[in-house]
Design a protein around this motif. Structure first.
Motif, short mmCIF file in Angstrom:
data_model
loop_
_atom_site.label_atom_id
_atom_site.label_comp_id
_atom_site.label_asym_id
_atom_site.label_seq_id
_atom_site.Cartn_x
_atom_site.Cartn_y
_atom_site.Cartn_z
N HIS A 233 11.13 8.96 -1.36
CA HIS A 233 11.70 10.20 -0.82
C HIS A 233 12.56 10.90 -1.87
CE1 HIS A 233 10.28 9.82 3.27
NE2 HIS A 233 10.81 8.60 3.40
N THR A 234 13.36 10.13 -2.60
CA THR A 234 14.22 10.72 -3.63
C THR A 234 13.40 11.34 -4.75
OG1 THR A 234 15.94 9.07 -3.15
CG2 THR A 234 16.10 10.24 -5.24
N LEU A 235 12.30 10.69 -5.13
CA LEU A 235 11.46 11.18 -6.22
C LEU A 235 10.83 12.53 -5.89
CD1 LEU A 235 9.98 10.75 -8.94
CD2 LEU A 235 8.23 9.47 -7.67
N PHE A 236 10.37 12.69 -4.66
CA PHE A 236 9.67 13.91 -4.29
C PHE A 236 10.59 14.97 -3.65
CE2 PHE A 236 6.06 11.03 -4.63
CZ PHE A 236 5.09 11.84 -5.20
N ILE A 361 2.04 4.98 4.02
CA ILE A 361 2.31 6.15 4.86
C ILE A 361 3.34 7.06 4.21
CG2 ILE A 361 3.14 6.90 7.13
CD1 ILE A 361 2.14 4.24 8.25
N VAL A 362 4.40 6.46 3.68
CA VAL A 362 5.46 7.24 3.06
C VAL A 362 4.94 7.99 1.83
CG1 VAL A 362 7.70 7.12 1.89
CG2 VAL A 362 7.27 5.75 3.95
N MET A 363 4.20 7.28 0.99
CA MET A 363 3.67 7.92 -0.22
C MET A 363 2.62 8.97 0.14
SD MET A 363 3.78 8.19 -3.51
CE MET A 363 4.41 6.72 -4.36
N GLY A 364 1.79 8.67 1.13
CA GLY A 364 0.78 9.64 1.54
C GLY A 364 1.36 10.89 2.15
N SER A 365 2.56 10.77 2.75
CA SER A 365 3.22 11.93 3.36
C SER A 365 3.97 12.77 2.34
CB SER A 365 4.19 11.45 4.45
OG SER A 365 3.52 10.68 5.43
N HIS A 380 -2.55 7.25 -6.08
CA HIS A 380 -3.68 6.65 -5.37
C HIS A 380 -3.68 5.13 -5.50
CE1 HIS A 380 -6.07 10.69 -5.67
NE2 HIS A 380 -5.12 10.71 -4.76
N LEU A 381 -3.37 4.62 -6.69
CA LEU A 381 -3.29 3.18 -6.88
C LEU A 381 -2.17 2.58 -6.03
CD1 LEU A 381 -3.83 2.91 -10.75
CD2 LEU A 381 -5.41 2.18 -8.96
N PHE A 382 -1.04 3.27 -5.96
CA PHE A 382 0.08 2.81 -5.15
C PHE A 382 -0.32 2.72 -3.68
CE2 PHE A 382 3.98 3.12 -2.77
CZ PHE A 382 4.92 2.46 -3.54
N ILE A 383 -0.99 3.75 -3.20
CA ILE A 383 -1.40 3.78 -1.79
C ILE A 383 -2.43 2.70 -1.51
CG2 ILE A 383 -2.57 5.15 -0.03
CD1 ILE A 383 -1.28 7.64 -1.22
N MET A 384 -3.40 2.55 -2.40
CA MET A 384 -4.43 1.51 -2.20
C MET A 384 -3.83 0.13 -2.17
SD MET A 384 -7.48 2.98 -4.66
CE MET A 384 -8.41 1.47 -4.53
N ARG A 385 -2.84 -0.13 -3.02
CA ARG A 385 -2.20 -1.46 -3.03
C ARG A 385 -1.44 -1.69 -1.73
NH1 ARG A 385 -0.18 -5.05 -7.07
NH2 ARG A 385 0.02 -7.03 -5.97
N SER A 386 -0.81 -0.64 -1.22
CA SER A 386 -0.02 -0.78 0.01
C SER A 386 -0.90 -0.94 1.23
CB SER A 386 0.90 0.42 0.18
OG SER A 386 1.76 0.58 -0.93
N GLN A 387 -2.07 -0.28 1.24
CA GLN A 387 -2.94 -0.33 2.41
C GLN A 387 -3.48 -1.73 2.67
OE1 GLN A 387 -5.75 2.76 1.37
NE2 GLN A 387 -4.87 4.19 2.86
N ARG A 388 -3.59 -2.54 1.64
CA ARG A 388 -4.10 -3.91 1.84
C ARG A 388 -3.15 -4.74 2.69
NH1 ARG A 388 -5.86 -3.77 -3.74
NH2 ARG A 388 -4.09 -5.09 -4.34
N GLY A 389 -1.89 -4.43 2.64
CA GLY A 389 -0.92 -5.14 3.45
C GLY A 389 -0.59 -6.52 2.90
N LEU A 390 0.67 -6.77 2.73
CA LEU A 390 1.13 -8.07 2.24
C LEU A 390 1.40 -8.97 3.43
CD1 LEU A 390 1.95 -9.64 -0.32
CD2 LEU A 390 4.25 -8.74 -0.04
N THR A 391 0.89 -10.18 3.40
CA THR A 391 1.08 -11.12 4.52
C THR A 391 1.68 -12.42 4.01
OG1 THR A 391 -1.09 -12.19 4.36
CG2 THR A 391 -0.97 -10.13 5.61
#
Length: 425
Positions: A233-236, A361-365, A380-391
């Motif tokens: 949020h701060t960056l954008f 979601i935050v980066m995509g928004s 795009h790389l950031f979003i793709m890494r986040s979409q996989r979900g860390l478990t």
């Protein structure tokens, strides 16, 4: 260093460092297993609990061979918890250096040399306070259960004495363990009673500390992901006005002309450097989580198996005991303690997964469409890494609130099935 027991971490007005691993630090310090300082009493407690587990399992085996299934399950219920706790003690001894690395790494990431922003401090306080209070609940439930086990034989003797039935008094022990006959009578009875009672408290503080360490790690990872969201949020933030002008232009709406910054030139270089730092932090958090998950996988699996068995034993005992007095309260307390342990594992896993996927979601928004093409690739790389979900997945299952709900439903089905076989009054 003297051991002091205080519960300052339960209050909301303490320094943030007080909450950092507050409950596991308290429990593991008492037992001598805190990764930052291994104490000689750790080995004594390990031997004490090993004796308790061996004698308790032997006693349960003897009861099962005699056909006394109810007493056998009464014995195996705490014995199973103690056996897994002994494994956790061995794990903490073996993985001390690894856990110390995790502890140090999280402290560096949560408490950087440069002070945190007020927004991040507020996030930390909210998460830390919730963690300490929730972690304290299973420890309290376990402590109450162990105390009930210890008080039960004394209360039975007291009731018989008050009712004038002194000829029926039998001096029992808190837990059913195989002990030499001479240790069960005067003058050694009090010492044997204290020893057996102490094994229960070793179990409580060890599983409380080890499980709380797991949950605290998960919440801290979720906090670090929240920090990333705040930094996005701060960056954008400086370019949101530009994004609004761009939207107005698309819909041919006349917008006021303002001198807004562009993501190019010097601004673009600063933007790119900050974005790369965010990506590196994301990778660092993912790698730390995977590092911890690999080392905690066996103990997590063992805990779920043992807790499920304990819940099953407790439910069976609740449905088969003849009286409805102290035994009922005892097994209800034991079941609550076991479910509390499972809850913090499952809730911790859910927090990690949800907080990691929310980054996408935050980066995509964000108004990333204003970025230069090379910046968009990073996004795009950031979003793709986040979409996989860390478990926090381990073999055969993933700790989550969905798993916890399934366990509750299964327990309810077992209760309903068992009651259907009971004769109606």
């Amino acid at each position: 260093m003297a051991i002091g027991i205080n519960f300052r971490f339960l209050y909301g007005n303490q320094p943030l460092s007080t909450y950092f691993y507050g409950v596991p630090r308290l429990c593991l310090n008492l037992m001598g297993y805190w990764p930052e300082r291994l104490h000689w009493r750790a080995y004594i407690n390990f031997v004490v609990l090993a004796i308790g587990v061996a004698t308790e399992l032997h006693a349960g085996y003897r009861c099962a061979r005699r056909g006394d299934i109810t007493v056998a399950l009464e014995t195996f219920c705490p014995a199973g918890t103690s056996a897994v706790t002994l494994f956790k003690m061995f794990f903490l001894l073996q993985a001390r250096e690894d856990l110390l690395y995790v502890l140090t790494k999280q402290r560096q990431m949560l408490f950087p040399i440069v002070g945190q922003t007020p927004v991040k401090e507020q996030v930390m306080r909210r998460h830390f306070l919730m963690t300490c209070r929730l972690n304290f609940w299973p420890v309290s439930a376990g402590f109450s259960t162990s105390s009930l086990y210890n008080l039960k034989p004394l209360m039975v003797v007291l009731l018989l004495y008050l009712n004038g039935r002194t000829d029926e008094i039998v001096w029992g022990m808190p837990f059913n363990m195989t002990m030499p006959e001479w240790l069960l009578h005067a003058p050694f009875y009090p010492l044997t009673f204290i020893f057996i009672a102490y094994t229960g408290y070793v179990t409580i503080f060890m599983f409380g500390g080890c499980d709380a360490f797991y949950f605290e790690f998960c919440v801290n990872i979720a906090t670090l992901f929240d920090f990333l969201q705040a930094d996005i949020h701060t960056l954008f933030q400086p370019y949101k006005g530009k994004a609004m002008q761009h939207s107005f232009a698309l819909y041919q709406i006349k917008a006021p002309r303002l001198d807004l910054p562009e993501i190019s030139g010097d601004n673009g270089a600063v933007f790119e450097a900050t974005l790369v730092k965010l990506i590196k932090r994301q990778n660092e958090i993912f790698e730390l989580t995977q590092y911890f998950r690999q080392r905690y996988a066996t103990i997590t699996l063992a805990h779920f198996v043992s807790a499920s068995m304990v819940i099953g034993f407790s439910i069976f005992n609740l449905l088969t005991i003849g009286d409805k007095g102290l035994n009922t309260f005892l097994y209800v307390s034991y079941t609550v303690a076991a479910l509390s342990q499972l809850l913090i594992y499952c809730y911790g896993g859910t927090l990690v997964t949800e907080s990691s996927t929310k980054l996408a979601i935050v980066m995509g928004s964000a108004p990333w469409h204003l970025c230069l093409p090379k910046h968009r690739r990073y996004v795009h790389l950031f979003i793709m890494r986040s979409q996989r979900g860390l478990t926090m997945a381990v073999p055969f299952f993933t700790p989550s609130l969905v798993s916890f709900t399934t366990i509750l439903q299964t327990s309810g089905s077992i209760i309903a099935l068992a009651k259907s076989f009971q004769p109606q009054a």
